[in-house]
Scaffold this active site. Structure first.
Site, PDB file in Angstrom:
ATOM      1  N   GLY A   1      -1.647 -19.914  20.742  1.00  0.00           N
ATOM      2  CA  GLY A   1      -2.602 -20.678  21.413  1.00  0.00           C
ATOM      3  C   GLY A   1      -2.926 -20.395  23.017  1.00  0.00           C
TER       4      GLY A   1
ATOM      5  N   CYS B   1       0.528  -7.428  14.718  1.00  0.00           N
ATOM      6  CA  CYS B   1       0.375  -7.679  16.093  1.00  0.00           C
ATOM      7  C   CYS B   1      -0.464  -9.050  16.516  1.00  0.00           C
ATOM      8  CB  CYS B   1      -0.407  -6.546  16.687  1.00  0.00           C
ATOM      9  SG  CYS B   1       0.523  -5.097  17.025  1.00  0.00           S
TER      10      CYS B   1
ATOM     11  N   ARG C   1       0.761  -1.105  -0.023  1.00  0.00           N
ATOM     12  CA  ARG C   1       0.015   0.082  -0.206  1.00  0.00           C
ATOM     13  C   ARG C   1       0.873   1.224  -0.106  1.00  0.00           C
ATOM     14  NH1 ARG C   1      -1.993   0.955   4.378  1.00  0.00           N
ATOM     15  NH2 ARG C   1      -1.480  -0.553   5.707  1.00  0.00           N
TER      16      ARG C   1
ATOM     17  N   LYS D   1      -3.111 -10.606  14.481  1.00  0.00           N
ATOM     18  CA  LYS D   1      -4.457 -10.491  14.232  1.00  0.00           C
ATOM     19  C   LYS D   1      -4.984 -11.842  13.510  1.00  0.00           C
ATOM     20  CE  LYS D   1      -6.805  -6.994  11.949  1.00  0.00           C
ATOM     21  NZ  LYS D   1      -6.067  -7.120  10.967  1.00  0.00           N
TER      22      LYS D   1
ATOM     23  N   ASN E   1      -3.489 -14.574  13.520  1.00  0.00           N
ATOM     24  CA  ASN E   1      -3.111 -15.689  14.422  1.00  0.00           C
ATOM     25  C   ASN E   1      -4.263 -15.908  15.296  1.00  0.00           C
ATOM     26  OD1 ASN E   1      -0.664 -16.032  12.898  1.00  0.00           O
ATOM     27  ND2 ASN E   1       0.497 -15.129  14.449  1.00  0.00           N
TER      28      ASN E   1
END
Length: 609
Positions: free
Chosen positions: A516, A274, A82, A276, A278
């Protein structure tokens, strides 16, 4: 000059939508393509366009045994991301764009664009791409039409949106749509050979909020060219949401099912890098918990008749950053990518597959890098571009929630905000009310430099993770969030949480295992929603008691847990001193309620001594 009458295909529009047909004709007269094609989104069309792109050298078909129906593209090295400095919000008044957006006078910009777009599609096909953002038929969804001269954009839009005949039928004869014009800015003269990745060194990604228009010139890269994504789903949609009383947000949507079988839906806004995606594809380490994906990037949220806030994922695919995505970090993303994917600027293996940094622990002995060069583990540059991308259907995700295409949306129980903070910010903090939650969202930041012991590193603010994506004055955006909360039934609003997976020790060691194990924080949040989890009041908000956070089965030192679940009053006094400089960016338009929240925080910190 080519006239509309000479453009093949212009007079065979498969719609009676008068405004749409007139607009397509107007753009054809301006851009002068050789022909016009209305896209139907069919498999036959996809196969024809991918064959064309292979013939042109834009795409390489991957090994069908390794990655069925998948393709590789390498962009021009100058067209890889971008372009925020070439992205404009051209509102009628400069102050309506605000201090965080680039603004140019709309009349001046229109004149510039008309000059650039005049004849810009000569020698090319102009594709008309009707698309729906969100499930077809949903009251939360909205329609758009992108005109483009890039077949790569057409096939990508087929993955990322509900594209083609179904969207056109939904539009009817007079339905609302956002008109989006895209050109590579690379006209072809008769006999001129094309290049594999056409683009232009001059780039404009322009939004006209009042007229809901998007014009993009010069780039073939995803975020600049797939105009349904950031341009429509966030920049234009955020303006529509402001005017119509809903929310268009840079948020994942996660479905959580507790061991007792209770379901909660959570939305979360994090800046880039950050975690997201995942979190959206989380595999809980807590026994009995199940996490499913509704969306990984954008949420459109409206209040339902029952007073609750309902969200849809407006996208139909994932446009993800490949490097760093692997079995260790996000196995569900890896499993989503088994086929039907388009890879851009990754590396290629000798057996016709793809590779990028982080996919496996050890790189292959030989690759072709994203610039087409031989690559070995001894090479000095990464094999894949750091912003290399995959485009893949969301429905292939092994953890996709059955509700992801429910036209009613899903009811949101909690909203999370978070950045990448090595210092100060606790693991999780509950806002006591919506206004405190908006305050949390407004101060989100990531640390860009390491901090000295007891101090805070340099902060890059990204309020609500919307800094590059808000289509109007961000101070007004904060006010809109406050107003949404004021008008709602307070008992049915989602609870708001401020999370931080990235806290570090003074030596630079992560204190929390993340990935997790973030399910443990979500379990405490669900406990708070259900009234079963203990919390302790702090000057910042409510934090878990040490016993309330389920940490059985993870190796975490007692003192690390103490740090994660403590508001360090002295450090937070420093943190609070940094907020006014950030707020002053927005001038007098910043809502007074946020200054009040800041003053109240300072008072609570002073009283805590």
């Amino acid at each position: 000059m080519t006239t509309a009458a000479q453009v093949s295909g212009l007079d065979v529009a498969p719609t009676r939508h008068a405004r749409l047909v007139a607009w397509v004709r107007e753009i054809a007269e301006l851009t002068q393509p050789d022909r016009v094609e209305w896209c139907d989104g069919s498999e036959a069309e996809f196969d024809r366009l991918t064959s064309l792109l292979i013939e042109q050298g834009t795409l390489v078909r991957l090994n069908d045994e390794k990655r069925p129906n998948s393709f590789y593209a390498a962009s021009d090295p100058g067209d890889v991301a971008r372009v925020e400095d070439r992205t404009y919000i051209c509102s009628e008044q400069a102050e309506d764009a605000g201090p965080t957006n680039n603004w140019l006078d709309p009349a001046e910009m229109r004149a510039t664009l008309r000059g650039l777009f005049a004849g810009c599609m000569r020698g090319r096909t102009m594709y008309v791409v009707p698309f729906c953002m969100g499930p077809l038929g949903s009251r939360i969804s909205a329609l758009g039409v992108e005109i483009t001269d890039s077949p790569y954009v057409v096939i990508s839009m087929r993955t990322m949106t509900r594209m083609g005949t179904p969207a056109l039928e939904q539009l009817g004869t007079d339905g609302f749509f956002v008109p989006a014009v895209h050109s590579l800015g690379a006209p072809l003269e008769p006999g001129q050979a094309d290049v594999p990745w056409p683009c232009n060194t001059t780039k404009y990604i322009t939004h006209f909020p009042e007229t809901r228009e998007i014009w993009s010139y010069g780039s073939g890269y995803g975020g600049n060219a797939l105009l349904g994504k950031k341009c429509y789903a966030l920049r234009i949609a955020s303006v529509m949401a402001r005017d119509e009383g809903w929310l268009a947000e840079h948020m994942l949507i996660l479905k959580l099912t507790s061991p007792a079988g209770k379901v909660h839906y959570i939305a979360a806004a994090f800046p880039s890098a950050c975690g997201k995606t995942n979190l959206a594809m989380l595999i809980p380490t807590l026994p009995g918990w199940q996490a499913e994906t509704v969306g990984d990037d954008i949420a459109w949220m409206r209040f339902g008749e029952d007073g609750r806030l309902y969200a849809v994922n407006p996208e139909a695919g994932f446009f993800g950053v490949a490097p760093g995505t692997g079995e260790q970090t996000n196995p569900n993303a890896v499993r989503t990518l088994w086929g039907n994917a388009i890879y851009t600027n990754v590396a290629r293996t000798d057996n016709g597959d793809v590779w990028w940094e982080g996919l496996t622990k050890q790189p292959p002995a030989h690759l072709i890098d994203w610039k087409g060069r031989d690559w070995t583990p001894e090479s000095s540059e990464p094999a894949a571009h750091p912003n290399a991308r995959f485009t893949v259907p969301a429905g292939q995700c092994p953890t996709i929630a059955p509700e992801w295409e429910d036209p009613r949306g899903v009811p949101i129980s909690a909203i999370l905000f978070g950045g990448r903070r090595a210092t100060a910010v606790p693991l999780v903090t509950e806002a006591p009310d919506w206004r405190r939650g908006v305050f949390f969202g407004s101060i989100v930041a990531s640390e860009t430099t390491a901090a000295q012991a007891g101090a805070i590193g340099k902060l890059r603010r990204d309020p609500f993770a919307m800094l590059p994506f808000c289509g109007y004055n961000m101070a007004d955006y904060f006010a809109h969030w406050l107003e949404v909360g004021q008008k709602a039934d307070q008992t049915k609003l989602p609870r708001v949480y401020y999370v931080n997976w990235f806290r570090k020790s003074p030596e630079g060691r992560f204190l929390w295992p993340g990935f997790g194990d973030n399910s443990r924080v979500l379990a405490w949040i669900v406990g708070r929603l259900e009234g079963t989890a203990a919390g302790v009041e702090t000057p910042l908000g409510v934090l878990p008691t040490k016993d309330a956070l389920p940490v059985d089965g993870i190796d975490i030192a007692e003192e690390d847990l103490e740090t994660l679940l403590t508001v360090d009053v002295e450090v937070w006094k420093q943190e609070a001193q940094l907020i006014p400089e950030h707020y002053q960016t927005f001038g007098e338009r910043l809502p007074a309620a946020l200054w009040t929240e800041h003053e109240a925080l300072v008072e609570r910190l002073n009283s805590a001594d």
